[in-house]
Design an enzyme around this catalytic site. Structure first.
Site, PDB file in Angstrom:
ATOM      1  N   GLU A 136      23.354 -29.138 -66.347  1.00 26.08           N
ATOM      2  CA  GLU A 136      24.647 -29.764 -66.644  1.00 26.08           C
ATOM      3  C   GLU A 136      24.757 -31.064 -65.851  1.00 26.08           C
ATOM      4  O   GLU A 136      23.960 -31.298 -64.942  1.00 26.08           O
ATOM      5  CB  GLU A 136      25.788 -28.798 -66.258  1.00 26.08           C
ATOM      6  CG  GLU A 136      25.727 -27.503 -67.041  1.00 26.08           C
ATOM      7  CD  GLU A 136      26.952 -26.626 -66.845  1.00 26.08           C
ATOM      8  OE1 GLU A 136      27.836 -26.997 -66.045  1.00 26.08           O
ATOM      9  OE2 GLU A 136      27.017 -25.578 -67.511  1.00 26.08           O
ATOM     10  N   GLY A 251       7.890 -21.287 -68.647  1.00 30.56           N
ATOM     11  CA  GLY A 251       7.948 -22.715 -68.967  1.00 30.56           C
ATOM     12  C   GLY A 251       7.153 -23.543 -67.974  1.00 30.56           C
ATOM     13  O   GLY A 251       6.492 -24.523 -68.343  1.00 30.56           O
ATOM     14  N   ARG A 252       7.198 -23.139 -66.725  1.00 32.28           N
ATOM     15  CA  ARG A 252       6.491 -23.907 -65.687  1.00 32.28           C
ATOM     16  C   ARG A 252       4.979 -23.877 -65.907  1.00 32.28           C
ATOM     17  O   ARG A 252       4.272 -24.835 -65.555  1.00 32.28           O
ATOM     18  CB  ARG A 252       6.884 -23.382 -64.301  1.00 32.28           C
ATOM     19  CG  ARG A 252       8.309 -23.801 -63.948  1.00 32.28           C
ATOM     20  CD  ARG A 252       8.925 -23.059 -62.780  1.00 32.28           C
ATOM     21  NE  ARG A 252      10.338 -23.464 -62.658  1.00 32.28           N
ATOM     22  CZ  ARG A 252      11.243 -22.838 -61.925  1.00 32.28           C
ATOM     23  NH1 ARG A 252      10.918 -21.745 -61.247  1.00 32.28           N
ATOM     24  NH2 ARG A 252      12.487 -23.292 -61.895  1.00 32.28           N
ATOM     25  N   GLN A 345      -4.865 -48.278 -61.871  1.00 35.38           N
ATOM     26  CA  GLN A 345      -5.625 -49.080 -60.899  1.00 35.38           C
ATOM     27  C   GLN A 345      -7.019 -49.416 -61.440  1.00 35.38           C
ATOM     28  O   GLN A 345      -7.495 -50.542 -61.301  1.00 35.38           O
ATOM     29  CB  GLN A 345      -5.728 -48.279 -59.578  1.00 35.38           C
ATOM     30  CG  GLN A 345      -6.141 -49.100 -58.385  1.00 35.38           C
ATOM     31  CD  GLN A 345      -5.074 -50.117 -57.987  1.00 35.38           C
ATOM     32  OE1 GLN A 345      -3.921 -50.029 -58.411  1.00 35.38           O
ATOM     33  NE2 GLN A 345      -5.466 -51.100 -57.203  1.00 35.38           N
ATOM     34  N   GLU A 372      12.010 -28.645 -65.451  1.00 32.49           N
ATOM     35  CA  GLU A 372      11.720 -27.203 -65.309  1.00 32.49           C
ATOM     36  C   GLU A 372      11.486 -26.812 -63.844  1.00 32.49           C
ATOM     37  O   GLU A 372      10.672 -25.943 -63.537  1.00 32.49           O
ATOM     38  CB  GLU A 372      10.565 -26.802 -66.231  1.00 32.49           C
ATOM     39  CG  GLU A 372      10.971 -27.046 -67.682  1.00 32.49           C
ATOM     40  CD  GLU A 372      10.148 -26.327 -68.699  1.00 32.49           C
ATOM     41  OE1 GLU A 372       9.737 -25.189 -68.414  1.00 32.49           O
ATOM     42  OE2 GLU A 372       9.949 -26.895 -69.783  1.00 32.49           O
TER      43      GLU A 372
END
Ligand code: CAA
Length: 389
Positions: A136, A251-252, A345, A372
């Site tokens: 939120e 989810g992670r 780089q 997440e």
């Protein structure tokens, strides 16, 4: 703490089925997704036909059981698919993982048979996209501090509040929404709801403009006296916080796989460039300064992938994967950010231009350290898990 390879049933050899999923995703990613990646980033949107094709190939419901319209694969196969799609385009990758790991997963895990039968088949085929509405405006890491409220009224729940940073927010037909039924109970008052697009009082607010993963849809969702049928309550009142956190554990793992995919893009693009580009009369790949960057990338990507596969194997084995998922995400996201920095780089001045993919990888990688669960939250979760013993 179930972390050993043996306990996880962790096998480094991929099964025929897993290899098949990996090959199908790799072919699709290189033929269909990669050629569009720069345009997706530039235009800030993904062609719907591309998502439809991912649905038709079974990726959008990869680990949903066949009886609910999915491909019936395991989590490891899904994670292989996620890496391949993200190697080509991180925006497309996060649409897939938010849909499956965050929206389908809680319905699959906590839904009633009726809810699964109603929602999963179309979602598994990618015909209806899903999102996960937890964050939120004033609560991100402190998810339990949410202010969106849910009040029971007859056969409905009435939702009021605003959700922020919702991946797939405007694309979605189905949202898994978390709301507070009793602020005095803090996390024990939270409930989860399945809210369908078109429900009166449910609307999409601001679409966010972002640094990276620009092709993915990040929206605000607004609930104004939004009346949700009581049959759409997911789990019991008070289960919502656990549903959210256990969903995020899975989810992670997919964000770790996303980070591995982005890092692999950095390595493969860097290898290609370093073998072509000449400086001081030789290919830059012959300079040790470049070789060390490439060697670090290769080693760290392998380590990140192993952590990710271990976490996915634990999930497949039905074992606790809170620690393994947090470690995989923490490490892999750091690897992706570093690989992207080194990729820019190695490309030098060209790395800074939009004509080459390095700058996109650099912008895309950063979010893996934030969404997440930030890296700081991952460390908090890891510390809590290892101190439990
Ligand atoms: N699974 C299930 N339950 C869990 C859990 C888990 N992984 N972790 C904790 N819990 C339970 C605890 O056991 C406890 O239960 P009891 O009250 O029954 O004992 C309850 O949850 C509260 O636990 P805590 O006191 O530890 O909770 P907390 O308020 O201190 O928060 C936190 C812990 C780890 C900081 C958690 O809030 C968190 O993970 N925050 C990050 C949120 C996050 O990742 N947000 C990302 C939003 S989604 C996103 O990015 C969307 C996108 O679109 C891509």
């Amino acid at each position: 703490m179930a972390v050993t390879a043996a306990e996880a049933g962790f096998d480094l050899t991929l099964s025929d089925e897993q290899e098949l999923a990996q090959r199908a995703a790799r072919d699709f990613a290189s033929e269909k997704v990669l050629p569009l990646a720069a345009e997706i980033d530039e235009q800030g949107k993904i062609p719907p036909a591309l998502l439809a094709e991912m649905g038709a190939l079974g990726f959008m419901g990869a680990y949903v059981p066949e009886r609910y319209g999915g491909s019936g694969l395991d989590t490891v196969s899904y994670i292989l698919i996620v890496e391949e799609i993200n190697r080509a385009c991180a925006s497309t990758g996060v649409v897939l993982s938010s849909h499956l790991s965050l929206a389908i997963e809680p319905i699959l895990e906590y839904g009633t048979v009726a809810q699964k039968e109603h929602f999963l088949p179309a979602m598994a085929r990618g015909e209806r996209i899903g999102c996960f509405a937890l964050s939120e405006p004033a609560s991100g890491s402190d998810a339990a501090a949410m202010r969106t409220s849910a009040r029971r009224d007859g056969d409905s729940w009435v939702l009021n509040g605003t959700k922020n940073f919702i991946t797939n927010g405007s694309l979605s037909d189905v949202a898994v929404v978390f709301a507070q039924t009793d602020p005095a109970k803090r996390h024990k008052g939270i409930a989860a709801f399945i809210v369908e697009k078109g429900t009166a009082g449910f609307s999409v607010g601001k679409l966010e403009k972002k640094l990276g993963i620009r092709g993915s849809d990040t929206a605000q969702l607004i609930f104004a006296d939004c009346r949700v049928p009581a049959a759409n309550l997911l789990g019991e009142v008070g289960d919502g916080f656990k549903i959210a956190l256990s969903t995020l554990d899975g989810g992670r793992i997919s964000i770790a796989a996303q980070a591995v995919g982005i890092a692999r893009a950095c390595l493969e693009d860097s290898l290609g460039y370093a073998k072509e580009r000449e400086a001081f009369g030789k290919k830059i790949a012959e300079f040790q300064a470049i070789q060390w960057m490439l060697a670090d990338m290769a080693t760290e990507i392998d380590a990140a992938r192993l952590l990710t596969w271990r976490a996915a194997s634990l999930k497949d084995a039905g074992q606790d994967h809170i620690l393994a998922a947090a470690e995989a995400k923490l490490f892999a996201s750091d690897v992706a950010v570093k690989a992207a920095r080194d990729c820019v780089q190695i490309f030098g001045g060209y790395g800074y231009l939009k004509d080459f993919p390095a700058e996109r990888h650099y912008r895309d990688a950063k979010i893996t350290e934030i969404y997440e669960g930030t890296s700081e939250i991952m460390k908090l979760v890891i510390a809590e898990e290892i101190l439990k013993e």
